[in-house]
Design a protein around this motif. Structure first.
Motif, PDB file in Angstrom:
ATOM      1  N   PHE A 118       0.793  -1.270   0.067  1.00 53.33           N
ATOM      2  CA  PHE A 118       0.145   0.193  -0.052  1.00 53.33           C
ATOM      3  C   PHE A 118       0.819   1.277   0.193  1.00 53.33           C
ATOM      4  O   PHE A 118       0.728   2.097  -0.576  1.00 53.33           O
ATOM      5  CB  PHE A 118      -0.993  -0.155   1.097  1.00 53.33           C
ATOM      6  CG  PHE A 118      -1.756   1.078   1.459  1.00 53.33           C
ATOM      7  CD1 PHE A 118      -2.947   1.390   0.654  1.00 53.33           C
ATOM      8  CD2 PHE A 118      -1.551   2.230   2.167  1.00 53.33           C
ATOM      9  CE1 PHE A 118      -3.612   2.573   0.763  1.00 53.33           C
ATOM     10  CE2 PHE A 118      -2.247   3.366   2.398  1.00 53.33           C
ATOM     11  CZ  PHE A 118      -3.288   3.678   1.512  1.00 53.33           C
ATOM     12  N   VAL A 119       2.000   1.251   0.769  1.00 58.11           N
ATOM     13  CA  VAL A 119       2.694   2.572   0.763  1.00 58.11           C
ATOM     14  C   VAL A 119       3.485   2.391  -0.412  1.00 58.11           C
ATOM     15  O   VAL A 119       3.746   3.755  -0.972  1.00 58.11           O
ATOM     16  CB  VAL A 119       3.674   2.393   1.789  1.00 58.11           C
ATOM     17  CG1 VAL A 119       4.916   3.460   2.015  1.00 58.11           C
ATOM     18  CG2 VAL A 119       3.245   2.213   3.349  1.00 58.11           C
ATOM     19  N   ARG A 120       4.016   1.619  -1.152  1.00 60.46           N
ATOM     20  CA  ARG A 120       4.301   1.659  -2.408  1.00 60.46           C
ATOM     21  C   ARG A 120       3.610   2.003  -3.383  1.00 60.46           C
ATOM     22  O   ARG A 120       3.818   3.114  -4.320  1.00 60.46           O
ATOM     23  CB  ARG A 120       5.091   0.223  -2.950  1.00 60.46           C
ATOM     24  CG  ARG A 120       5.728   0.159  -4.170  1.00 60.46           C
ATOM     25  CD  ARG A 120       7.166   0.763  -4.409  1.00 60.46           C
ATOM     26  NE  ARG A 120       7.470   0.534  -5.552  1.00 60.46           N
ATOM     27  CZ  ARG A 120       9.059   0.494  -5.819  1.00 60.46           C
ATOM     28  NH1 ARG A 120       9.728   1.334  -4.893  1.00 60.46           N
ATOM     29  NH2 ARG A 120       9.492   0.554  -7.017  1.00 60.46           N
ATOM     30  N   ALA A 121       2.515   1.625  -3.325  1.00 58.95           N
ATOM     31  CA  ALA A 121       1.292   2.019  -4.403  1.00 58.95           C
ATOM     32  C   ALA A 121       0.941   3.537  -3.988  1.00 58.95           C
ATOM     33  O   ALA A 121       0.431   4.179  -5.242  1.00 58.95           O
ATOM     34  CB  ALA A 121       0.050   1.211  -4.377  1.00 58.95           C
ATOM     35  N   SER A 122       0.829   4.087  -3.076  1.00 52.82           N
ATOM     36  CA  SER A 122       0.571   5.425  -2.814  1.00 52.82           C
ATOM     37  C   SER A 122       1.650   6.452  -3.194  1.00 52.82           C
ATOM     38  O   SER A 122       1.150   7.564  -3.124  1.00 52.82           O
ATOM     39  CB  SER A 122       0.331   5.671  -1.260  1.00 52.82           C
ATOM     40  OG  SER A 122       1.413   5.541  -0.505  1.00 52.82           O
ATOM     41  N   GLN A 123       2.588   6.117  -3.562  1.00 53.31           N
ATOM     42  CA  GLN A 123       3.800   6.942  -3.892  1.00 53.31           C
ATOM     43  C   GLN A 123       3.687   7.185  -5.362  1.00 53.31           C
ATOM     44  O   GLN A 123       3.324   6.236  -6.122  1.00 53.31           O
ATOM     45  CB  GLN A 123       5.323   6.602  -3.468  1.00 53.31           C
ATOM     46  CG  GLN A 123       5.494   6.421  -2.201  1.00 53.31           C
ATOM     47  CD  GLN A 123       6.704   5.655  -1.874  1.00 53.31           C
ATOM     48  OE1 GLN A 123       7.398   5.135  -2.760  1.00 53.31           O
ATOM     49  NE2 GLN A 123       7.151   5.635  -0.537  1.00 53.31           N
ATOM     50  N   MET A 124       3.952   8.294  -5.933  1.00 52.99           N
ATOM     51  CA  MET A 124       3.973   8.670  -7.284  1.00 52.99           C
ATOM     52  C   MET A 124       5.156   7.903  -7.951  1.00 52.99           C
ATOM     53  O   MET A 124       6.310   7.521  -7.177  1.00 52.99           O
ATOM     54  CB  MET A 124       4.334  10.008  -7.553  1.00 52.99           C
ATOM     55  CG  MET A 124       3.179  11.015  -7.047  1.00 52.99           C
ATOM     56  SD  MET A 124       3.414  12.701  -7.224  1.00 52.99           S
ATOM     57  CE  MET A 124       3.111  12.891  -9.159  1.00 52.99           C
ATOM     58  N   ARG A 125       4.867   7.339  -9.232  1.00 51.30           N
ATOM     59  CA  ARG A 125       5.839   6.452  -9.811  1.00 51.30           C
ATOM     60  C   ARG A 125       7.353   7.010  -9.882  1.00 51.30           C
ATOM     61  O   ARG A 125       7.975   6.409  -9.843  1.00 51.30           O
ATOM     62  CB  ARG A 125       5.143   6.093 -11.067  1.00 51.30           C
ATOM     63  CG  ARG A 125       5.936   4.871 -11.777  1.00 51.30           C
ATOM     64  CD  ARG A 125       5.299   4.132 -12.851  1.00 51.30           C
ATOM     65  NE  ARG A 125       6.144   3.254 -13.751  1.00 51.30           N
ATOM     66  CZ  ARG A 125       5.821   1.992 -13.397  1.00 51.30           C
ATOM     67  NH1 ARG A 125       5.012   1.842 -12.496  1.00 51.30           N
ATOM     68  NH2 ARG A 125       6.581   1.113 -14.060  1.00 51.30           N
ATOM     69  N   LYS A 126       7.174   8.266 -10.238  1.00 47.83           N
ATOM     70  CA  LYS A 126       8.712   8.832 -10.425  1.00 47.83           C
ATOM     71  C   LYS A 126       9.220   9.068  -9.219  1.00 47.83           C
ATOM     72  O   LYS A 126      10.574   9.092  -9.066  1.00 47.83           O
ATOM     73  CB  LYS A 126       8.657  10.117 -11.002  1.00 47.83           C
ATOM     74  CG  LYS A 126       8.096  10.149 -12.372  1.00 47.83           C
ATOM     75  CD  LYS A 126       7.983  11.365 -13.379  1.00 47.83           C
ATOM     76  CE  LYS A 126       7.798  11.180 -14.689  1.00 47.83           C
ATOM     77  NZ  LYS A 126       7.740  12.476 -15.366  1.00 47.83           N
ATOM     78  N   MET A 127       8.628   9.102  -7.902  1.00 44.14           N
ATOM     79  CA  MET A 127       9.377   9.163  -6.632  1.00 44.14           C
ATOM     80  C   MET A 127       9.474   7.902  -5.845  1.00 44.14           C
ATOM     81  O   MET A 127       9.957   7.928  -4.831  1.00 44.14           O
ATOM     82  CB  MET A 127       8.443  10.135  -5.926  1.00 44.14           C
ATOM     83  CG  MET A 127       8.083  11.470  -6.353  1.00 44.14           C
ATOM     84  SD  MET A 127       7.147  12.427  -5.385  1.00 44.14           S
ATOM     85  CE  MET A 127       7.911  12.674  -3.819  1.00 44.14           C
ATOM     86  N   ARG A 128       9.111   6.482  -6.570  1.00 46.61           N
ATOM     87  CA  ARG A 128       9.474   5.603  -5.849  1.00 46.61           C
ATOM     88  C   ARG A 128      10.820   5.121  -5.593  1.00 46.61           C
ATOM     89  O   ARG A 128      11.704   5.274  -6.846  1.00 46.61           O
ATOM     90  CB  ARG A 128       8.908   4.226  -6.323  1.00 46.61           C
ATOM     91  CG  ARG A 128       7.052   4.516  -6.660  1.00 46.61           C
ATOM     92  CD  ARG A 128       6.481   3.451  -7.453  1.00 46.61           C
ATOM     93  NE  ARG A 128       4.988   3.842  -7.245  1.00 46.61           N
ATOM     94  CZ  ARG A 128       4.184   3.064  -7.996  1.00 46.61           C
ATOM     95  NH1 ARG A 128       4.424   2.102  -8.703  1.00 46.61           N
ATOM     96  NH2 ARG A 128       2.718   3.539  -7.850  1.00 46.61           N
ATOM     97  N   ALA A 129      11.385   4.477  -4.698  1.00 42.94           N
ATOM     98  CA  ALA A 129      12.736   4.126  -4.462  1.00 42.94           C
ATOM     99  C   ALA A 129      12.779   2.563  -3.858  1.00 42.94           C
ATOM    100  O   ALA A 129      12.019   2.530  -2.692  1.00 42.94           O
ATOM    101  CB  ALA A 129      13.566   5.185  -3.707  1.00 42.94           C
TER     102      ALA A 129
END
Length: 226
Positions: free
Chosen positions: A204-215
């Motif tokens: 859920f935390v991963r999906a709630s982040q914008m795609r370009k800001m995921r690490a």
């Protein structure tokens, strides 16, 4: 009666001379033994060095603490080295930090945070990154809510209601995503020790982040088969 010739030792004198010779020999032997005991052992002409001395470590005198702030600044300046050396060291640190960050964003397990390490977490990230998630609108909606505070009261009510409806849909999608992730993880990694709630919250935390800001950066595109 037998007469002795001149120059011939008498019978009483010969044993006396022999006793004196034996005594002299015994004395010489005792002197040699005593000298041998008193002689130092070969190779021990100095005391055994300590471990610190044997390893070449010397404990020098400790410098007294600085008495004034000026003296403390001067001492720090001496220990830091020249300005050129500091620039070189700073550049090396920045280069090392950039290299670690690049490797972390690339997904190298050694440079990831403990929460992101392991094949299970990498598989969860791929599942999330391969989907188009409604939860990804969470951050833009939060920004829109902040901006709506400066709008007219009528618009504030409409925006707030719309956001509440979207939040309900996002929570439902997050719950569904957690179930999908747990089911697929149990199929791929049946011996995994990660609990269902932890994997669901991680996805859920991963999906709630914008795609370009995921690490780390996504390895798959939306729609790819995982």
């Amino acid at each position: 009666m037998k007469l002795f010739r001149r120059g011939e030792p008498s019978g009483t004198d010969a044993p006396a001379d022999g006793s004196r010779a034996a005594t002299a020999t015994a004395s010489a032997t005792e002197a040699e033994v005593t000298a041998a005991k008193a002689a130092p052992t070969a190779g021990k002409g100095r005391p055994t060095p300590s471990r610190r001395d044997a390893e070449g470590r010397r404990r020098g005198p400790v410098a007294p603490p600085p008495m004034t702030s000026k003296e403390a600044r001067a001492r720090r300046k001496e220990t830091r080295g020249s300005k050129a050396d500091r620039k070189v060291a700073s550049a090396e640190r920045r280069a090392a930090a950039q290299d670690r960050r690049a490797r972390m964003l690339a997904g190298e397990d050694k440079y990831l945070l403990p929460r992101d390490q392991g094949p299970v977490r990498a598989f969860v990230r791929d599942i999330v990154d391969g989907r188009r998630n409604l939860v990804g609108l969470f951050m833009p909606m939060a920004l829109l809510l902040i901006l709506s505070m400066f709008a007219a009261p009528a618009w504030q009510s409409i925006i707030t209601l719309a956001m509440l409806v979207m939040m309900v849909f996002m929570i439902a999608e997050g719950f569904l995503l957690g179930r999908i992730v747990n089911r697929r993880v149990r199929e791929r990694f049946p011996k995994s020790t990660d609990t269902g709630f932890r994997l669901g919250w991680y996805s859920f935390v991963r999906a709630s982040q914008m795609r370009k800001m995921r690490a780390p950066k996504p390895r798959v595109a939306p729609g790819d088969a995982i």
